[in-house]
Design a protein around this motif. Structure first.
Motif, short mmCIF file in Angstrom:
data_model
loop_
_atom_site.label_atom_id
_atom_site.label_comp_id
_atom_site.label_asym_id
_atom_site.label_seq_id
_atom_site.Cartn_x
_atom_site.Cartn_y
_atom_site.Cartn_z
N GLY A 17 37.27 38.60 33.96
CA GLY A 17 36.25 39.22 34.78
C GLY A 17 35.55 40.24 33.90
O GLY A 17 34.66 39.94 33.13
N GLY A 18 36.02 41.49 33.98
CA GLY A 18 35.49 42.52 33.09
C GLY A 18 36.13 42.50 31.72
O GLY A 18 35.62 43.10 30.78
N GLY A 19 37.29 41.84 31.63
CA GLY A 19 37.93 41.66 30.32
C GLY A 19 39.17 42.49 30.06
O GLY A 19 39.75 42.39 28.98
N GLY A 20 39.61 43.27 31.03
CA GLY A 20 40.77 44.13 30.80
C GLY A 20 42.06 43.36 30.59
O GLY A 20 42.84 43.66 29.68
N LEU A 21 42.30 42.34 31.40
CA LEU A 21 43.52 41.54 31.30
C LEU A 21 43.58 40.80 29.97
O LEU A 21 44.56 40.90 29.23
CB LEU A 21 43.60 40.55 32.46
N ILE A 22 42.55 40.06 29.65
CA ILE A 22 42.58 39.25 28.43
C ILE A 22 42.59 40.13 27.18
O ILE A 22 43.20 39.77 26.17
CB ILE A 22 41.42 38.24 28.38
N SER A 23 41.97 41.31 27.25
CA SER A 23 41.97 42.22 26.10
C SER A 23 43.39 42.69 25.80
O SER A 23 43.85 42.64 24.66
CB SER A 23 41.07 43.43 26.37
N GLY A 24 44.10 43.13 26.85
CA GLY A 24 45.46 43.60 26.65
C GLY A 24 46.39 42.49 26.19
O GLY A 24 47.20 42.68 25.27
N LYS A 57 24.71 34.40 38.56
CA LYS A 57 23.97 33.29 39.16
C LYS A 57 24.16 33.25 40.67
O LYS A 57 23.23 33.03 41.43
CB LYS A 57 24.41 31.97 38.54
N SER A 58 25.39 33.45 41.09
CA SER A 58 25.72 33.41 42.51
C SER A 58 27.10 34.01 42.72
O SER A 58 27.85 34.21 41.76
CB SER A 58 25.70 31.97 43.02
N THR A 59 27.44 34.32 43.96
CA THR A 59 28.79 34.81 44.26
C THR A 59 29.81 33.69 44.02
O THR A 59 29.45 32.52 43.91
CB THR A 59 28.89 35.30 45.71
N SER A 60 31.08 34.07 43.95
CA SER A 60 32.12 33.11 43.57
C SER A 60 33.34 33.25 44.47
O SER A 60 33.64 34.33 44.98
CB SER A 60 32.52 33.34 42.11
N VAL A 61 34.06 32.13 44.63
CA VAL A 61 35.34 32.18 45.34
C VAL A 61 36.36 32.96 44.53
O VAL A 61 37.37 33.42 45.07
CB VAL A 61 35.88 30.77 45.64
N ALA A 62 36.08 33.13 43.24
CA ALA A 62 36.96 33.91 42.37
C ALA A 62 36.48 35.37 42.38
O ALA A 62 35.97 35.89 41.39
CB ALA A 62 36.94 33.34 40.95
N ASP A 63 36.64 36.03 43.53
CA ASP A 63 36.10 37.38 43.68
C ASP A 63 36.74 38.38 42.72
O ASP A 63 36.12 39.35 42.32
CB ASP A 63 36.30 37.87 45.13
N GLY A 64 37.98 38.13 42.33
CA GLY A 64 38.68 39.05 41.44
C GLY A 64 38.10 39.12 40.04
O GLY A 64 38.37 40.07 39.31
#
Length: 402
Positions: free
Chosen positions: A180-187, A226-233
């Protein structure tokens, strides 16, 4: 710009060890058979508050000064960071205000309030909530807790990487991780690459909001929506400056998955893994099922299920999308004769091919002697649908697909 190191993550692990769970890793025999690789799940949907976010939030709160705690905390969140902050703040006797998008699932809003935080709803996606939180922070002087672009938050999320290597006995080739914002994958990337520089880190993002994908492509932080997503997180239009730099340096590839692929992934997890994930937690499965990531034979892959906080009504909608995507539901319109036995002829064809009619609505179309039949049937797969469709057409019916 602050650098996040393996030591930061190891320190975070000590800090939050009494608060968070060491979540299970489960093998997926079904997905392993499909991909010819060895697929495992890191189940952060079973974490306290139902998401990995509690790791970073609690590590950040533990590192606040007494003065920062005194002024209370404010955060913006799509829902999971909100619950982590609310829990961490309550445990430390700190007042917490959380701004969430109005599209956040009711389950996440309710849970955040239950953990003791004041909730304000603003906008459609995380970025709208963030802007409102910054505004409130300036007015109140509360301490802002960023959900991803923060050294301590990233370090907390990185503890997942340490656990994966410990639990897999260091036999890890690839980690698939939601972005999403990248915090999880960064860590996770910092921890994993420090332990094994050859491990592959693959990020998975929704094609509806491809912010990290576009940022990597352009070489700078780029807003994308582009549009909202079912992956809101993971619905974040603009990634962090710090997270972007880490992802750019350490992540091997960012993959985009479509909404129906996410739904199919969520349905797969429920049926085959007996795991309830939210949309963002299912994107890694979607990457494998869709073939967007093609593993090598016997590759050891860990898919992170980032969370399981999904509203029941949303789950119902996503299951429907997943059933259609996988060929388990087929809806169409056709005309039948307005006479006794008119519907029976169509029903006989469908049942003759083991299709199960679950909806049949008849309505007048204005033509004397004809009715419109709106049909939804249960099927096995797309090949099954093709056989039924051909039989119906061969019998003289005209099909209009919905």
């Amino acid at each position: 710009m602050q650098k996040v190191t393996l030591k930061d993550i190891q320190d975070a692990k000590k800090t939050i060890s009494e608060i968070v769970k060491k979540t299970d890793i489960l093998e997926s025999r079904k997905l392993s058979d499909i991909t010819k690789a060895n697929i495992f799940y890191k189940c952060e949907n079973l974490q306290k508050t139902g998401s990995f976010k509690v790791r970073g939030a609690c590590n950040k709160i533990a590192n606040l000064t007494d003065e920062e705690k005194f002024h209370g905390v404010i955060a913006s969140s799509a829902g999971n960071h909100a619950q982590g902050v609310a829990l961490g703040a309550t445990m430390n006797g700190i007042d917490a205000t959380i701004v969430m998008p109005s599209t956040a699932p009711l389950a996440k809003v309710t849970a955040t309030k239950r953990y003791g935080a004041k909730v304000i709803l603003e906008g459609l996606v995380y970025d709208d909530a963030y802007a409102k939180a910054v505004e409130i922070q300036k007015e109140t002087g509360a301490t802002f807790l960023h959900p991803f672009d923060d050294k301590y938050v990233i370090a907390g999320q990185g503890t997942i990487g340490l656990e994966i290597f410990e639990q897999m006995d260091y036999k890890v080739d690839t980690i698939l991780c939601p972005i999403g914002g990248g915090g999880l994958i960064s860590g996770v990337a910092v921890a994993a690459k420090a332990l094994n520089p050859n491990v592959k880190i693959i990020g998975v993002q929704t094609a509806n909001i491809p912010s990290m994908y576009e940022s990597i492509k352009s070489g700078k932080v780029t807003t994308a929506f582009k549009s909202t997503s079912v992956a809101d997180g993971i619905s974040v239009k603009t990634v962090g400056e710090l997270t972007f730099e880490i992802v750019k340096d350490l992540v091997d590839e960012v993959i985009l998955v479509e909404e129906d692929e996410i739904a199919e992934g969520l349905l797969f997890l429920m049926e085959n893994q007996k795991v309830v994930a939210e949309g963002s937690g299912a994107v890694t499965t979607a990457a494998l099922l869709s073939g967007k990531y093609k593993p090598r034979s016997n590759e050891n892959i860990v898919c992170i299920i980032s969370g399981g906080n999904i509203d029941v009504n949303t789950l119902n909608k996503i299951i429907g999308i997943g059933l259609i995507k996988s060929g388990r539901l087929y809806s169409f319109n056709t005309n039948i004769q307005d006479r006794p036995g008119g519907l029976a002829e169509l029903s006989k064809i469908i049942s003759g091919f083991d299709g199960n009619i679950i909806k049949a609505n008849l309505s007048s179309i204005g033509d004397i002697g004809s009715l419109n039949a709106d049909m939804t049937i249960e099927t096995f797969n797309h090949e099954h649908i093709a056989k039924i469709k051909k039989a119906i057409i061969d019998a003289g019916f005209k099909i209009k697909e919905k």
